[in-house]
Structures are given as C-alpha cells and as structure tokens.
Design an enzyme around this catalytic site. Structure first.
Site, PDB file in Angstrom:
ATOM      1  N   ASP A  38       0.847  -1.189   0.000  1.00 25.61           N
ATOM      2  CA  ASP A  38       0.000   0.000   0.000  1.00 25.61           C
ATOM      3  C   ASP A  38       0.884   1.241   0.000  1.00 25.61           C
ATOM      4  O   ASP A  38       2.011   1.210   0.513  1.00 25.61           O
ATOM      5  CB  ASP A  38      -0.922   0.013   1.221  1.00 25.61           C
ATOM      6  N   GLY A  83      -7.281   1.620  -5.597  1.00 24.28           N
ATOM      7  CA  GLY A  83      -8.027   2.499  -6.494  1.00 24.28           C
ATOM      8  C   GLY A  83      -8.860   3.501  -5.744  1.00 24.28           C
ATOM      9  O   GLY A  83      -9.012   3.424  -4.522  1.00 24.28           O
ATOM     10  N   GLN A  86     -15.589   4.550  -4.263  1.00 26.01           N
ATOM     11  CA  GLN A  86     -16.864   5.091  -4.729  1.00 26.01           C
ATOM     12  C   GLN A  86     -17.426   6.062  -3.696  1.00 26.01           C
ATOM     13  O   GLN A  86     -17.520   5.755  -2.514  1.00 26.01           O
ATOM     14  CB  GLN A  86     -17.844   3.935  -4.964  1.00 26.01           C
ATOM     15  N   SER A 147     -14.092  -9.942  -9.036  1.00 23.40           N
ATOM     16  CA  SER A 147     -15.050 -10.334  -7.989  1.00 23.40           C
ATOM     17  C   SER A 147     -16.480 -10.348  -8.505  1.00 23.40           C
ATOM     18  O   SER A 147     -17.347 -11.025  -7.942  1.00 23.40           O
ATOM     19  CB  SER A 147     -14.927  -9.401  -6.782  1.00 23.40           C
ATOM     20  N   ASP A 152     -23.112  -9.280  -4.820  1.00 21.32           N
ATOM     21  CA  ASP A 152     -24.514  -9.037  -5.155  1.00 21.32           C
ATOM     22  C   ASP A 152     -25.350 -10.300  -4.938  1.00 21.32           C
ATOM     23  O   ASP A 152     -26.469 -10.243  -4.409  1.00 21.32           O
ATOM     24  CB  ASP A 152     -24.634  -8.586  -6.616  1.00 21.32           C
ATOM     25  N   ALA A 154     -24.613 -12.777  -2.927  1.00 19.47           N
ATOM     26  CA  ALA A 154     -24.692 -13.026  -1.483  1.00 19.47           C
ATOM     27  C   ALA A 154     -25.747 -12.141  -0.839  1.00 19.47           C
ATOM     28  O   ALA A 154     -26.534 -12.597   0.011  1.00 19.47           O
ATOM     29  CB  ALA A 154     -23.327 -12.782  -0.837  1.00 19.47           C
ATOM     30  N   HIS A 172     -30.391 -20.887  -3.512  1.00 22.94           N
ATOM     31  CA  HIS A 172     -29.521 -20.869  -4.691  1.00 22.94           C
ATOM     32  C   HIS A 172     -30.097 -19.873  -5.686  1.00 22.94           C
ATOM     33  O   HIS A 172     -31.135 -20.126  -6.301  1.00 22.94           O
ATOM     34  CB  HIS A 172     -29.404 -22.264  -5.294  1.00 22.94           C
ATOM     35  N   HIS A 179     -21.481  -5.672 -12.323  1.00 31.69           N
ATOM     36  CA  HIS A 179     -21.532  -5.393 -10.883  1.00 31.69           C
ATOM     37  C   HIS A 179     -21.870  -3.916 -10.752  1.00 31.69           C
ATOM     38  O   HIS A 179     -21.010  -3.055 -10.631  1.00 31.69           O
ATOM     39  CB  HIS A 179     -20.188  -5.701 -10.227  1.00 31.69           C
TER      40      HIS A 179
END
EC number: 1.1.1.27
Length: 318
Positions: A38, A83, A86, A147, A152, A154, A172, A179
């Site tokens: 980092d 990065g 958001q 990812s 989403d 979950a 399920h 995403h």
C-alpha cells in the site's frame, strides 16, 4: 504457468476493502503468507502488526508482512483492491477514468517481477478493470478473475432468506451482469430450500413484484451502505476470501465472478458477472445459465452498457 508450491497471496491496496479481505483471509487460515502492498506505509505497518497479533486466535498460522512488488514472483494469487473509492451518489462506472491508470501502473509492476499466478480484481468498476488487467498482463483470460457479482448474489440470498425465514446457504440464486446498476436476478433458475422460484411465480404472479423489490434493494445496497458509513468492506472482503479459497484449494466450485466470455450468452470479448467454476488454474469454465427471454434481454443490455465504456479504452480491432 509455472508450478507455484506455496499458498502465498499478495494484496495490493489496504483500504477498507483490502483490510477487510486480509482479516477474513487470516481468520479463515486460507494461506501460508499474506504480503500487503500500500502507498500509505505508516498505516500499512499498523495494519500488518494488528493482523499478526490476531493470528494467535486463527485456525492456522498465517504470516502477514509488509510487502513489495518483489513478493509477486512466488505468489499464487495477486489480489487488487487499490483504487479510488466510490463516493456517495457516484456510480461504479464513473470511477473508471480514475482507476484505469492505477491498474496499468499496478500490473506493470507486478509483471516486472515475474508473477505467474492468478489475478483477482476487486477495484471498481470491476468488470471493466478486470478486462484491463487481462489486457495489460498478457495472461490467458482464465488466469484473470474479477469479484463480479459474488457480493450481489450473497446480498440477494441474504435478503431472500430474510423474506422466507430460510438460511442463505439453503438458497440458490444468482445475480449476473455488470456489478452495478444494470445487473439482474436470475429468478428462473433460483430455488429456496429446494423449491423452484419459477414454479412459485407461476402459482402466484403477484410474487414477481415483491421479488423485484427485493432485487432492487440488493442492487442499491451499496449506495445505502456508502451513504451510512462511507464504503462497503466486510461483505466484499469475505467474498474475496471465498474466491481465494476456491483457487488455493483447487475446489472446482461455481461462484458468480467477473469472467471472460467467448460466445456464452451470445457475448464475446467482455468480462461480466456470471457463474464460473474456479480452481487452482483460475477459471476452469464459465457456467452459461439458461435464461428466459426477459432475462436475456436484460443481460444483453448490461453487456452493452459495459462494452460502451470498455471500448473507450480498448477499441475493438477492425
């Protein structure tokens, strides 16, 4: 791909998501060595120290270290969480300009140190940036995973579990596509405790409106969380740990990730959320779900939305 003997992971980016992932990984005892990179070195030193103190209570001993790009040479997986984050009211696709240059710099540094494992990308917009990592690395696309819609899906399973009073593990259901704002639920193949949602919808057409509302809450959950606490972290951290476990332990498990399409769903040359079988080599194969006409229409719209942004940075070959 050379034979990587150990279970070493390099994490790039120790912000909220990266630290949540590191904590989940250490707590689950998935890897032998976690090296973290980092730009904020002082904060990184504190996080490494804090994580190592917690190893005492973990199921197995994980070495946590302050890493450098040289650590990538013998790593099985490099996980990118770096990065710009958001902000409230900002869509994931609006992050792309900020994060594309960051991805290029990261991948160049990783590849300069002879990395030959699997890339796992979590930085947003994850579908676009996973495509970028694939392009910049020159790797086979099976070795670059995003990812995708793992979080989403979950969230959707959790919310359906709340509605039906059933454990999420007995549900399920997949969210696929971007995403982000154009993702969609695949209710046609969803089951709750073995009961087909398609059959339930046939018996009770009014249920569709309720399920769509649950999906909208799923889709917009990130905005709610960001508005409340500034960022999402724990859910995606645990999702990344699950994907890592599937890779490290060669589990051949189907997870909804951002995967490269080669004709599946009628789409090509794009990374997008879909179930895929994950093993030590990365993505073994994409699972192409059987979609209804309406689901396919929504999926195509999602793919076109991503492609429109993608082609600004990677124009299609003539």
């Amino acid at each position: 791909m050379k034979n990587i003997v150990g279970n070493k992971v390099v994490l790039i980016g120790a912000g909220d998501v990266g630290v949540a992932y590191a904590y989940a990984l250490v707590n689950q005892g998935t890897v032998d060595h976690l090296a973290i990179i980092d730009i904020d070195e002082k904060k990184l030193e504190g996080n490494v120290m804090d994580l190592n103190h917690g190893v005492v209570w973990a199921s197995s001993r994980t070495k946590v270290s302050k890493g450098t790009y040289a650590d990538c040479e013998d790593a099985a997986v490099v996980v990118i969480c770096a990065g710009a984050a958001q902000k409230p009211g900002e869509t994931r696709l609006q992050l792309v300009d900020k994060n594309m240059k960051i991805m290029k710099s990261i991948v160049d540094n990783v590849m300069a140190n002879n990395f030959d494992g699997i890339f796992l990308v979590a930085s947003n917009p994850v579908d676009i940036l996973t495509y970028a990592v694939w392009k910049y690395s020159g790797f086979d696309h099976h070795r670059v995973i995003g990812s995708g819609t793992v979080l989403d899906s979950a969230r959707f399973r959790y919310m359906l579990g709340e509605r039906y009073d059933v454990a999420p593990s007995s549900i399920h259901a997949y969210i696929i596509g971007e995403h982000g704002d154009t993702e969609l639920p695949v209710l046609s193949s969803a089951t709750v405790a073995g009961v087909s949602m398609r059959r339930q919808l046939q018996k009770n057409p009014g249920l569709e409106e309720e399920l769509e509302k649950i999906f909208e809450e799923t889709r917009d959950a990130a905005y709610t969380i960001i508005d409340a606490k500034g960022s999402t972290s724990y859910g995606i951290g645990m999702g990344l740990a699950r994907i890592t476990r599937a890779i490290i332990h060669n589990q051949e498990v189907a997870l909804p990730v951002s995967a490269y399409l080669e004709g599946q769903y009628g789409q090509e040359d794009i990374y997008i959320g879909t179930p895929a079988v994950i093993n030590r080599a990365g993505i073994n194969r994409v699972v192409e779900l059987e979609l209804t006409a309406h689901e396919m229409e929504r999926f195509i719209h999602s793919a076109n939305t991503l492609r429109e942004v993608q082609e600004k940075f990677f124009p299609p070959a003539n």
